[in-house]
Write a protein that holds these residues in place. Structure first.
Motif, PDB file in Angstrom:
ATOM      1  N   SER A 107      64.662  65.232  25.381  1.00 31.57           N
ATOM      2  CA  SER A 107      64.004  65.046  26.667  1.00 31.57           C
ATOM      3  C   SER A 107      63.399  63.654  26.669  1.00 31.57           C
ATOM      4  CB  SER A 107      62.913  66.090  26.878  1.00 31.57           C
ATOM      5  OG  SER A 107      62.235  65.836  28.096  1.00 31.57           O
ATOM      6  N   ASN A 108      63.861  62.830  27.591  1.00 30.02           N
ATOM      7  CA  ASN A 108      63.377  61.458  27.689  1.00 30.02           C
ATOM      8  C   ASN A 108      63.445  60.741  26.344  1.00 30.02           C
ATOM      9  OD1 ASN A 108      62.755  61.775  30.465  1.00 30.02           O
ATOM     10  ND2 ASN A 108      60.933  62.890  29.884  1.00 30.02           N
ATOM     11  N   ALA A 109      64.578  60.843  25.674  1.00 30.38           N
ATOM     12  CA  ALA A 109      64.896  60.170  24.404  1.00 30.38           C
ATOM     13  C   ALA A 109      64.128  60.709  23.202  1.00 30.38           C
ATOM     14  CB  ALA A 109      64.712  58.664  24.524  1.00 30.38           C
ATOM     15  N   GLY A 121      66.184  65.178  33.084  1.00 30.62           N
ATOM     16  CA  GLY A 121      65.451  64.608  31.951  1.00 30.62           C
ATOM     17  C   GLY A 121      65.916  65.095  30.600  1.00 30.62           C
ATOM     18  N   TYR A 122      66.799  66.094  30.570  1.00 32.40           N
ATOM     19  CA  TYR A 122      67.282  66.637  29.296  1.00 32.40           C
ATOM     20  C   TYR A 122      68.713  66.180  29.042  1.00 32.40           C
ATOM     21  CZ  TYR A 122      63.202  69.636  29.204  1.00 32.40           C
ATOM     22  OH  TYR A 122      61.920  70.085  29.170  1.00 32.40           O
ATOM     23  N   SER A 123      69.045  66.025  27.767  1.00 33.49           N
ATOM     24  CA  SER A 123      70.400  65.628  27.382  1.00 33.49           C
ATOM     25  C   SER A 123      70.695  66.137  25.977  1.00 33.49           C
ATOM     26  CB  SER A 123      70.563  64.114  27.450  1.00 33.49           C
ATOM     27  OG  SER A 123      69.590  63.476  26.648  1.00 33.49           O
ATOM     28  N   LEU A 149      57.226  67.932  22.575  1.00 30.71           N
ATOM     29  CA  LEU A 149      57.109  67.228  23.850  1.00 30.71           C
ATOM     30  C   LEU A 149      55.692  66.726  24.075  1.00 30.71           C
ATOM     31  CD1 LEU A 149      59.204  69.512  26.197  1.00 30.71           C
ATOM     32  CD2 LEU A 149      59.703  67.155  25.576  1.00 30.71           C
ATOM     33  N   ALA A 200      56.182  63.059  26.190  1.00 33.90           N
ATOM     34  CA  ALA A 200      57.423  62.824  26.920  1.00 33.90           C
ATOM     35  C   ALA A 200      57.875  64.046  27.687  1.00 33.90           C
ATOM     36  CB  ALA A 200      58.504  62.401  25.930  1.00 33.90           C
ATOM     37  N   ASN A 259      58.708  66.426  30.853  1.00 38.48           N
ATOM     38  CA  ASN A 259      59.366  66.099  32.107  1.00 38.48           C
ATOM     39  C   ASN A 259      58.530  66.607  33.266  1.00 38.48           C
ATOM     40  OD1 ASN A 259      61.090  65.878  34.275  1.00 38.48           O
ATOM     41  ND2 ASN A 259      62.907  66.370  33.072  1.00 38.48           N
ATOM     42  N   THR A 289      58.805  66.121  36.477  1.00 40.43           N
ATOM     43  CA  THR A 289      59.583  66.595  37.619  1.00 40.43           C
ATOM     44  C   THR A 289      59.965  68.049  37.427  1.00 40.43           C
ATOM     45  OG1 THR A 289      60.459  64.377  37.898  1.00 40.43           O
ATOM     46  CG2 THR A 289      61.631  66.164  39.009  1.00 40.43           C
ATOM     47  N   SER A 290      60.444  68.396  36.228  1.00 39.01           N
ATOM     48  CA  SER A 290      60.825  69.773  35.956  1.00 39.01           C
ATOM     49  C   SER A 290      59.616  70.690  35.942  1.00 39.01           C
ATOM     50  CB  SER A 290      61.559  69.870  34.622  1.00 39.01           C
ATOM     51  OG  SER A 290      62.772  69.187  34.696  1.00 39.01           O
TER      52      SER A 290
END
Length: 91
Positions: A7-9, A50-52, A76, A81, A83, A85-86
């Motif tokens: 999440s956000n790197a 925001g997740y990857s 987190l 970091a 998210n 928005t989520s």
């Protein structure tokens, strides 16, 4: 090569042997959504904003309760970091 959820790197999950296992982990935590591009096309599964999923170092697993859910949140918060928005969408 191991993979993890980011999440956000920032890595927010343990390392898994395959991308498929990371997808299952993300789905179990409500981070996978289905979006449709049209009436004829089947919906696609995507990660929440925001997740990857990325390759990562093979680290020893973190042992926390609730199948690492608490450690995900702690990572987190510690990294600052999360998210927003989520989080706003979830409330």
């Amino acid at each position: 090569m191991p993979y993890a959820l980011f999440s956000n790197a920032v890595q927010v999950s343990n390392a898994f042997a395959t991308k498929s296992e990371v997808w299952q982990h993300a789905a179990a935590r409500g981070l996978v959504i289905e979006v449709g591009s049209g009436e004829e096309d089947p919906p696609r599964r995507i990660l929440d904003m925001g997740y990857s999923i990325h390759a990562c170092a093979d680290l020893a697993p973190i042992t926390d309760s609730a199948e690492h859910g608490e450690s995900d949140i702690a990572r987190l918060i510690a990294a600052g970091a999360f998210n927003l928005t989520s989080a706003a969408a979830a409330s």
